[in-house]
Enzyme design. Structure first.
Site, PDB file in Angstrom:
ATOM      1  N   LYS A  13      35.012  62.678  42.058  1.00  0.00           N
ATOM      2  CA  LYS A  13      34.303  63.586  42.856  1.00  0.00           C
ATOM      3  C   LYS A  13      35.123  64.302  43.983  1.00  0.00           C
ATOM      4  O   LYS A  13      35.202  65.431  44.314  1.00  0.00           O
ATOM      5  CB  LYS A  13      33.072  62.635  43.456  1.00  0.00           C
ATOM      6  N   ARG A  88      23.551  58.549  48.955  1.00  0.00           N
ATOM      7  CA  ARG A  88      23.787  57.438  47.923  1.00  0.00           C
ATOM      8  C   ARG A  88      22.747  56.439  47.804  1.00  0.00           C
ATOM      9  O   ARG A  88      22.697  55.681  47.055  1.00  0.00           O
ATOM     10  CB  ARG A  88      24.777  56.889  48.565  1.00  0.00           C
ATOM     11  N   ARG A 122      44.767  54.273  41.295  1.00  0.00           N
ATOM     12  CA  ARG A 122      44.692  54.918  42.609  1.00  0.00           C
ATOM     13  C   ARG A 122      45.860  54.580  43.717  1.00  0.00           C
ATOM     14  O   ARG A 122      45.687  53.472  43.905  1.00  0.00           O
ATOM     15  CB  ARG A 122      43.341  55.444  43.087  1.00  0.00           C
ATOM     16  N   ARG A 155      43.969  51.146  48.226  1.00  0.00           N
ATOM     17  CA  ARG A 155      42.602  50.867  48.985  1.00  0.00           C
ATOM     18  C   ARG A 155      42.031  49.514  48.572  1.00  0.00           C
ATOM     19  O   ARG A 155      42.161  49.029  47.852  1.00  0.00           O
ATOM     20  CB  ARG A 155      41.641  51.869  48.703  1.00  0.00           C
ATOM     21  N   ARG A 166      31.056  47.766  43.755  1.00  0.00           N
ATOM     22  CA  ARG A 166      30.980  49.245  43.855  1.00  0.00           C
ATOM     23  C   ARG A 166      30.113  49.761  42.669  1.00  0.00           C
ATOM     24  O   ARG A 166      29.147  50.552  42.811  1.00  0.00           O
ATOM     25  CB  ARG A 166      31.885  50.069  44.107  1.00  0.00           C
TER      26      ARG A 166
HETATM   27  P1  AP5 Z   1      38.726  60.498  43.012  1.00  0.00           P
HETATM   28  O1  AP5 Z   1      38.470  62.011  43.051  1.00  0.00           O
HETATM   29  O2  AP5 Z   1      39.242  59.903  44.191  1.00  0.00           O
HETATM   30  O3  AP5 Z   1      37.227  59.844  42.870  1.00  0.00           O
HETATM   31  P2  AP5 Z   1      36.012  59.619  43.642  1.00  0.00           P
HETATM   32  O4  AP5 Z   1      35.016  59.856  42.681  1.00  0.00           O
HETATM   33  O5  AP5 Z   1      36.123  60.712  44.924  1.00  0.00           O
HETATM   34  O6  AP5 Z   1      36.219  58.042  44.192  1.00  0.00           O
HETATM   35  P3  AP5 Z   1      35.871  57.207  45.442  1.00  0.00           P
HETATM   36  O7  AP5 Z   1      36.112  55.760  44.995  1.00  0.00           O
HETATM   37  O8  AP5 Z   1      36.434  57.938  46.628  1.00  0.00           O
HETATM   38  O9  AP5 Z   1      34.264  57.366  45.483  1.00  0.00           O
HETATM   39  P4  AP5 Z   1      33.163  56.441  46.102  1.00  0.00           P
HETATM   40  O10 AP5 Z   1      32.045  57.040  45.816  1.00  0.00           O
HETATM   41  O11 AP5 Z   1      33.347  55.031  45.689  1.00  0.00           O
HETATM   42  O12 AP5 Z   1      33.996  56.113  47.303  1.00  0.00           O
HETATM   43  P5  AP5 Z   1      33.777  56.891  48.806  1.00  0.00           P
HETATM   44  O13 AP5 Z   1      34.951  57.278  49.315  1.00  0.00           O
HETATM   45  O14 AP5 Z   1      32.643  57.972  48.938  1.00  0.00           O
HETATM   46  O15 AP5 Z   1      39.520  60.004  41.865  1.00  0.00           O
HETATM   47  C1  AP5 Z   1      39.627  58.565  41.562  1.00  0.00           C
HETATM   48  C2  AP5 Z   1      41.183  58.388  40.862  1.00  0.00           C
HETATM   49  O16 AP5 Z   1      41.299  58.830  39.831  1.00  0.00           O
HETATM   50  C3  AP5 Z   1      42.331  59.226  41.895  1.00  0.00           C
HETATM   51  O17 AP5 Z   1      43.375  58.328  41.766  1.00  0.00           O
HETATM   52  C4  AP5 Z   1      42.587  60.353  40.942  1.00  0.00           C
HETATM   53  O18 AP5 Z   1      43.669  60.681  41.163  1.00  0.00           O
HETATM   54  C5  AP5 Z   1      42.158  60.152  39.665  1.00  0.00           C
HETATM   55  N1  AP5 Z   1      41.393  61.224  39.166  1.00  0.00           N
HETATM   56  C6  AP5 Z   1      40.458  62.042  39.438  1.00  0.00           C
HETATM   57  N2  AP5 Z   1      40.169  62.850  38.635  1.00  0.00           N
HETATM   58  C7  AP5 Z   1      40.747  62.676  37.440  1.00  0.00           C
HETATM   59  C8  AP5 Z   1      40.724  63.251  36.285  1.00  0.00           C
HETATM   60  N3  AP5 Z   1      40.218  64.164  35.738  1.00  0.00           N
HETATM   61  N4  AP5 Z   1      41.574  62.691  35.208  1.00  0.00           N
HETATM   62  C9  AP5 Z   1      42.482  61.607  35.536  1.00  0.00           C
HETATM   63  N5  AP5 Z   1      42.516  60.821  36.730  1.00  0.00           N
HETATM   64  C10 AP5 Z   1      41.669  61.478  37.760  1.00  0.00           C
HETATM   65  O19 AP5 Z   1      32.948  55.760  49.591  1.00  0.00           O
HETATM   66  C11 AP5 Z   1      33.780  54.712  50.086  1.00  0.00           C
HETATM   67  C12 AP5 Z   1      32.785  53.512  50.676  1.00  0.00           C
HETATM   68  O20 AP5 Z   1      32.162  54.148  51.902  1.00  0.00           O
HETATM   69  C13 AP5 Z   1      31.571  53.218  49.973  1.00  0.00           C
HETATM   70  O21 AP5 Z   1      31.828  51.952  49.082  1.00  0.00           O
HETATM   71  C14 AP5 Z   1      30.610  52.753  51.121  1.00  0.00           C
HETATM   72  O22 AP5 Z   1      31.047  51.635  51.655  1.00  0.00           O
HETATM   73  C15 AP5 Z   1      30.924  53.920  52.247  1.00  0.00           C
HETATM   74  N6  AP5 Z   1      29.903  54.880  51.999  1.00  0.00           N
HETATM   75  C16 AP5 Z   1      30.362  56.190  51.635  1.00  0.00           C
HETATM   76  N7  AP5 Z   1      29.387  57.158  51.572  1.00  0.00           N
HETATM   77  C17 AP5 Z   1      28.321  56.381  51.827  1.00  0.00           C
HETATM   78  C18 AP5 Z   1      26.790  56.527  52.069  1.00  0.00           C
HETATM   79  N8  AP5 Z   1      26.304  57.572  51.769  1.00  0.00           N
HETATM   80  N9  AP5 Z   1      25.999  55.500  52.339  1.00  0.00           N
HETATM   81  C19 AP5 Z   1      26.584  54.364  52.569  1.00  0.00           C
HETATM   82  N10 AP5 Z   1      27.770  53.942  52.201  1.00  0.00           N
HETATM   83  C20 AP5 Z   1      28.700  54.949  52.260  1.00  0.00           C
END
Ligand code: AP5
Length: 197
Positions: A13, A88, A122, A155, A166
């Site tokens: 994402k 979420r 990652r 991370r 997660r």
């Molecule tokens: P990446 O693009 O980083 O994936 P992502 O979907 O953004 O993954 P995240 O782990 O950042 O999402 P998340 O939803 O768990 O965490 P968030 O930061 O929102 O890609 C992942 C990897 O794959 C990278 O290395 C990339 O290079 C690679 N990649 C990407 N696309 C690719 C492709 N097409 N092919 C190959 N490789 C690829 O949230 C973190 C924490 O914050 C949560 O766990 C929670 O504790 C808190 N939080 C955040 N938002 C909320 C909310 N709304 N409510 C409550 N808690 C929240």
């Protein structure tokens, strides 16, 4: 264009949101990035959420909704935006509906195996938060950020126990949003498996 990017952790994402936001010159609003910046800067918010995030749990709806509500009051959202990682939970989605109308929800479809492969490879820049992948998106120099020269780290929530937590939290609390937006006829599914170039 007011978009939500919805999907499991590691679905890509953030990677796609960065590209789309740059192409359309709209803000990319990632609640995860906002929390991680607060943690890096040791702000009161960062200190409050650090252990929750590291263990793979969700930050409370109250904190997260207030954060997004404030962000959506800033001047730069007039031309649209991408919400990445918010909402979420159903209460977050309902709160958002009271704040603003969303045009479309993009649902990233990917298997747990692919998620684990992406998250376990990652790396993130310790200084600026830029993401890399050891196989799919390497930096020019090993362990050094292309953008700022910072050190690349794993991370805390990309360790295997947190990844499993997660995924469990996603299934229980976030996946019900797929039906929620389907009923509103706002959902577009995308196949998130193809590898980034
Ligand atoms: P990446 O693009 O980083 O994936 P992502 O979907 O953004 O993954 P995240 O782990 O950042 O999402 P998340 O939803 O768990 O965490 P968030 O930061 O929102 O890609 C992942 C990897 O794959 C990278 O290395 C990339 O290079 C690679 N990649 C990407 N696309 C690719 C492709 N097409 N092919 C190959 N490789 C690829 O949230 C973190 C924490 O914050 C949560 O766990 C929670 O504790 C808190 N939080 C955040 N938002 C909320 C909310 N709304 N409510 C409550 N808690 C929240």
């Amino acid at each position: 264009m007011k978009l939500i990017f919805l999907g499991p952790p590691g679905a890509g994402k953030g990677t796609l949101a960065t590209l789309v936001a740059a192409e359309y010159k709209i803000p990319h609003i990632s609640t995860g990035d906002i929390f991680r910046t607060a943690i890096r800067n040791k702000t009161p918010l960062g200190l409050k959420v650090q252990s929750i995030i590291d263990s793979g749990q969700l930050v409370s709806d109250d904190i997260t909704i207030e954060l997004v509500q404030n962000r959506l009051m800033e001047d730069d959202i007039g031309g649209g935006f991408i919400l990445d990682g918010f909402p979420r939970t159903i209460p977050q989605a309902e709160a958002l509906e009271r704040i603003i109308d969303i045009d479309r929800v993009i649902n990233f479809d990917i298997s747990d195996e692919d998620v684990i492969a992406r998250l376990s490879g990652r790396r993130m820049c310790k200084n600026c938060g830029q993401n890399y992948h050891m196989v799919f998106s390497k930096p020019a120099v090993e362990n050094v950020c292309d953008k700022c020269g910072g050190e690349l780290i794993i991370r805390e929530d990309d360790k295997i126990d947190s990844i499993k937590k997660r995924l469990e939290v996603y299934r229980k609390q976030t996946a019900p949003l797929i039906d929620h937006y389907k009923k509103q006829d706002k959902l577009t599914d995308i196949d998130a498996r193809p590898q980034a170039e």
